[in-house]
Design an enzyme around this catalytic site. Sequence first.
Site, short mmCIF file in Angstrom:
data_model
loop_
_atom_site.label_atom_id
_atom_site.label_comp_id
_atom_site.label_asym_id
_atom_site.label_seq_id
_atom_site.Cartn_x
_atom_site.Cartn_y
_atom_site.Cartn_z
CG LEU A 183 8.44 2.78 4.46
CD1 LEU A 183 8.12 1.54 3.63
CD2 LEU A 183 7.17 3.56 4.74
CE LYS B 288 3.22 3.37 3.27
NZ LYS B 288 3.30 3.31 4.72
CE1 TYR C 207 1.06 -0.24 4.41
CE2 TYR C 207 0.02 1.92 4.34
CZ TYR C 207 0.83 1.01 4.98
OH TYR C 207 1.40 1.33 6.18
NE ARG D 66 6.88 4.31 0.24
CZ ARG D 66 6.67 5.14 1.26
NH1 ARG D 66 7.69 5.51 2.02
NH2 ARG D 66 5.47 5.60 1.50
CD GLU E 49 10.00 2.05 10.08
OE1 GLU E 49 9.87 3.03 9.34
OE2 GLU E 49 9.92 0.88 9.66
#
Length: 276
Positions: A203, A146, A33, A52, A179
């Site tokens: 990411l 992702k 996504y 991406r 993260e």
Amino acid sequence: MCNVVYFNGKFSKFSEAMTNIEDRGYQFGDGIYEVIRSYGGVPFKLREHLERLERSAEGIRMYLPWSIEGLEKICMEVLNRSKLSDADIYIQVTRGTAPRNHTYSEDIKPNLIIGAKKAKDLSEKREHGVKIILAPDVRWKKCWIKSTNLLPNIMAKQQAKEVGAFEAVQYEEDGTVTEGGSSNVFAVFNGTIVTPSLKHNILPGITRAVIIEKAAEEGINLEEGALNVEQLQEADEIFLTSTTMEVMPVVRIEEKVVGKGKPGEIARKMQEVLLK
Ligand code: PDD
């Protein structure tokens, strides 16, 4: 003004779009996504997000039958139909629909969703800064993809919410910060911004990349390196970045006050220049 979603060629409201229960995204989290913000009806860094998405697809060996230009066109049509000026555009591609089986056949057709909803206004939160918690990073080793498979992120963020925190910042067993559950992390020490480098299983945030570029333009020193939880506790400033958060100052780590306990100057500066 309403929410609009495109699902495999048809436009409807989110609540009216229906998927098959044998969608592999539904059964396995087998999908990828993107989330893109639009400002004044213009998507921010749309191409970077779509590129991406393509890399994520390659990462899970999924073939995307749409070109970037084709996806761009659908995004714009969804956005225009929604009549929203400040929207979150959500793109999701699942591997497709097939009887449940872990393995898949190569000729399966991906399911595409592109939707737009009104963006949440987080300016008040940005004004005051937020609290974060620290949570062990229990994710897989390909966080550059992702993926819609977000269970660890969900668990960490829920844990944060339950103690009144906005985000969970994750760390590896040796204390290395990776993260947030849905954001990248930056800390400031004596005027230098430090952020975990991409080799730390994170990411590659689009907002993160903009911050790196803007810091250079502003003459602010920025290092992509390693950050551990002890260092994070001692930072003068901390901020999170994401498409939806933009630049979110952190003023507390659990019960510990960060810096002066209010949004720092560098975070403010980065927010100011983010969209310029
Ligand atoms: N999340 N890290 C993770 C794990 C994320 O899920 C996100 C974004 C980011 C920031 O990436 P970007 O700057 O490209 O938005 C970092 C989106 C917004 C979400 O899941 O809703």
